[in-house]
Design a protein around this motif. Structure first.
Motif, PDB file in Angstrom:
ATOM      1  N   ASN A  67       0.821  -1.217   0.000  1.00 14.89           N
ATOM      2  CA  ASN A  67       0.000   0.000   0.000  1.00 14.89           C
ATOM      3  C   ASN A  67       0.857   1.271   0.000  1.00 14.89           C
ATOM      4  O   ASN A  67       0.575   2.244   0.707  1.00 14.89           O
ATOM      5  N   LEU A  68       1.906   1.232  -0.815  1.00 12.21           N
ATOM      6  CA  LEU A  68       2.792   2.380  -0.939  1.00 12.21           C
ATOM      7  C   LEU A  68       2.584   3.041  -2.297  1.00 12.21           C
ATOM      8  O   LEU A  68       2.685   2.372  -3.329  1.00 12.21           O
ATOM      9  N   PRO A  69       2.300   4.334  -2.335  1.00 11.21           N
ATOM     10  CA  PRO A  69       2.161   5.019  -3.630  1.00 11.21           C
ATOM     11  C   PRO A  69       3.464   4.965  -4.418  1.00 11.21           C
ATOM     12  O   PRO A  69       4.552   5.120  -3.856  1.00 11.21           O
ATOM     13  N   CYS A  70       3.350   4.721  -5.717  1.00 10.05           N
ATOM     14  CA  CYS A  70       4.531   4.675  -6.587  1.00 10.05           C
ATOM     15  C   CYS A  70       4.124   5.170  -7.971  1.00 10.05           C
ATOM     16  O   CYS A  70       3.173   4.656  -8.560  1.00 10.05           O
ATOM     17  N   LEU A  71       4.840   6.161  -8.470  1.00 11.59           N
ATOM     18  CA  LEU A  71       4.567   6.689  -9.808  1.00 11.59           C
ATOM     19  C   LEU A  71       5.380   5.914 -10.831  1.00 11.59           C
ATOM     20  O   LEU A  71       6.603   5.780 -10.693  1.00 11.59           O
ATOM     21  N   LEU A  72       4.708   5.382 -11.859  1.00 11.16           N
ATOM     22  CA  LEU A  72       5.361   4.644 -12.937  1.00 11.16           C
ATOM     23  C   LEU A  72       5.362   5.480 -14.205  1.00 11.16           C
ATOM     24  O   LEU A  72       4.318   5.958 -14.635  1.00 11.16           O
ATOM     25  N   LEU A  73       6.530   5.632 -14.831  1.00  6.11           N
ATOM     26  CA  LEU A  73       6.634   6.412 -16.064  1.00  6.11           C
ATOM     27  C   LEU A  73       7.605   5.747 -17.032  1.00  6.11           C
ATOM     28  O   LEU A  73       8.625   5.198 -16.614  1.00  6.11           O
ATOM     29  N   PRO A  74       7.310   5.800 -18.346  1.00  5.01           N
ATOM     30  CA  PRO A  74       8.258   5.275 -19.341  1.00  5.01           C
ATOM     31  C   PRO A  74       9.425   6.233 -19.525  1.00  5.01           C
ATOM     32  O   PRO A  74       9.282   7.444 -19.392  1.00  5.01           O
ATOM     33  N   PHE A  75      10.577   5.673 -19.835  1.00  6.68           N
ATOM     34  CA  PHE A  75      11.777   6.472 -20.071  1.00  6.68           C
ATOM     35  C   PHE A  75      12.367   6.057 -21.405  1.00  6.68           C
ATOM     36  O   PHE A  75      12.648   4.882 -21.629  1.00  6.68           O
ATOM     37  N   SER A  76      12.544   7.016 -22.300  1.00  9.00           N
ATOM     38  CA  SER A  76      13.085   6.726 -23.624  1.00  9.00           C
ATOM     39  C   SER A  76      14.261   7.640 -23.908  1.00  9.00           C
ATOM     40  O   SER A  76      14.266   8.813 -23.535  1.00  9.00           O
ATOM     41  N   SER A  77      15.261   7.111 -24.594  1.00  6.45           N
ATOM     42  CA  SER A  77      16.420   7.919 -24.975  1.00  6.45           C
ATOM     43  C   SER A  77      16.077   8.929 -26.061  1.00  6.45           C
ATOM     44  O   SER A  77      16.831   9.862 -26.303  1.00  6.45           O
ATOM     45  N   VAL A  78      14.930   8.731 -26.729  1.00  6.79           N
ATOM     46  CA  VAL A  78      14.540   9.640 -27.811  1.00  6.79           C
ATOM     47  C   VAL A  78      14.153  11.001 -27.252  1.00  6.79           C
ATOM     48  O   VAL A  78      14.558  12.037 -27.753  1.00  6.79           O
ATOM     49  N   GLU A  79      13.354  11.018 -26.202  1.00  3.81           N
ATOM     50  CA  GLU A  79      12.955  12.271 -25.558  1.00  3.81           C
ATOM     51  C   GLU A  79      12.934  12.027 -24.053  1.00  3.81           C
ATOM     52  O   GLU A  79      11.885  11.912 -23.437  1.00  3.81           O
ATOM     53  N   PRO A  80      14.109  11.918 -23.434  1.00  4.92           N
ATOM     54  CA  PRO A  80      14.176  11.484 -22.033  1.00  4.92           C
ATOM     55  C   PRO A  80      13.756  12.544 -21.037  1.00  4.92           C
ATOM     56  O   PRO A  80      13.882  13.746 -21.277  1.00  4.92           O
ATOM     57  N   LEU A  81      13.244  12.071 -19.916  1.00  7.19           N
ATOM     58  CA  LEU A  81      13.016  12.957 -18.780  1.00  7.19           C
ATOM     59  C   LEU A  81      14.366  13.425 -18.264  1.00  7.19           C
ATOM     60  O   LEU A  81      15.365  12.704 -18.330  1.00  7.19           O
ATOM     61  N   ARG A  82      14.406  14.640 -17.738  1.00  8.30           N
ATOM     62  CA  ARG A  82      15.658  15.212 -17.262  1.00  8.30           C
ATOM     63  C   ARG A  82      15.748  15.106 -15.742  1.00  8.30           C
ATOM     64  O   ARG A  82      14.740  14.960 -15.061  1.00  8.30           O
ATOM     65  N   VAL A  83      16.955  15.193 -15.240  1.00  9.78           N
ATOM     66  CA  VAL A  83      17.159  15.105 -13.793  1.00  9.78           C
ATOM     67  C   VAL A  83      16.333  16.156 -13.079  1.00  9.78           C
ATOM     68  O   VAL A  83      15.686  15.878 -12.058  1.00  9.78           O
TER      69      VAL A  83
END
Length: 313
Positions: A67-83
């Motif tokens: 019962n712990l909240p966890c955000l799931l997101l895809p990560f791609s080298s084409v348009e990556p999320l930044r630090v």
């Protein structure tokens, strides 16, 4: 049976997240909301990768059990999320599933968010990223002998055992991974059907050499499998070891470049035309009139005359 159905639905939800894009407004908003709600756990999974999606499923099941909240997101080298996108208040733990990110990405993320970063990968190419000077909160699990999804399953399962919680899955992990391998085989078979329709592509009107390409309208989800096969066949034909997969995407013509040759950098071409990606996988939008300039004059005649010379990979 009910639990297995919930597991299938969870995997379907994870896979549908792919449609939201990568560093999209929706993804950034989800991260912002997670910060407002003090979500402590974030799982980024490699896209496109079945192993990444399965690892995300295991992360989802683990946190759901507790019962712990966890955000799931895809990560791609084409348009990556930044630090800087991921440095949200209250974040305690980030999982990198089936990838380790760009060089020093995990280190910068750990320092920027003061969080623990745990990465899973199985590729030989990432071994150079593992050094002795990583922050104490950065841990990598890299095993060339097993898939990232197997390593993630074993990790989360062991954590549940330590907490005296139920098993992560009521089904056997070997069976689940075997099913994943079967799905990979099915995708490869579907990709093979396009390989008798190849033509020569003059990359950058010939400035970057020539390679093999194919149109895959309506089948963009197979671009990775098709592109890698084309890369090998292109090299066998004496062309650059690059595969070009072209398809329409929301009224735009998109070209995906793949290479199985470690010395080839496809992103050089993609960046020249406003796109991006990694050395082995990149993509960009190309105007139709420009694309027509890339087609070899003798493409059709060449493909018919050379197809029987290809070695089946």
């Amino acid at each position: 049976m009910r639990k297995w159905w919930r597991t299938k639905c969870a995997l379907g939800q994870i896979l549908r997240l792919r449609g939201r894009g990568f560093r999209s407004d929706a993804a950034l908003k989800a991260i912002s909301i997670a910060g407002e709600e003090r979500v402590k756990n974030l799982a980024l999974y490699n896209y496109p990768s079945l192993s990444g999606s399965l690892s995300a499923l295991f992360a989802h099941l683990f946190h759901s059990h507790l019962n712990l909240p966890c955000l799931l997101l895809p990560f791609s080298s084409v348009e990556p999320l930044r630090v800087e996108d991921l440095c949200i208040e209250g974040l305690e733990r980030v999982y990198l599933l089936d990838f380790l990110g760009p060089k020093r990405f995990a280190d910068a993320l750990s320092r920027g968010s003061s969080c623990e970063v745990i990465g899973f990968d199985h590729r030989k190419s990432v071994l150079g990223q593992i050094t002795s000077d990583h922050p104490d909160k950065v841990t990598f699990y890299v095993d060339l002998e097993k898939s990232s999804s197997t390593a993630a399953y074993e990790y989360f399962s062991s954590k549940l055992v330590d907490l005296n919680s139920p098993d992560l899955l009521e089904i056997n992990s070997v069976d689940l991974i075997a099913k994943g391998n079967s799905d990979i085989s099915s995708r490869q078979s579907a990709a093979n059907k396009f390989l008798d329709k190849v033509f020569r592509v003059r990359l950058g009107r010939g400035f970057y050499g020539e390679c093999l390409g194919v149109r895959a309208d309506g089948n963009s989800y197979l671009s990775d499998e098709i592109g890698k096969q084309l890369s090998a066949r292109s090299a066998a034909a004496g062309l650059r070891p690059i595969g070009a997969v072209i398809y329409m995407q929301r009224n735009n013509l998109k070209m995906c470049l793949r290479s199985t040759d470690s010395a080839t950098d496809t992103s050089e071409i993609a960046k020249a035309y406003g796109g991006g990606g990694s050395a082995s996988s990149s993509s960009f939008i190309i105007r139709m009139d420009e694309y027509n300039q890339w087609l070899s004059v003798n493409a059709s005649r060449w493909s018919k005359g050379m197809m029987h010379h290809f070695v089946k990979y």
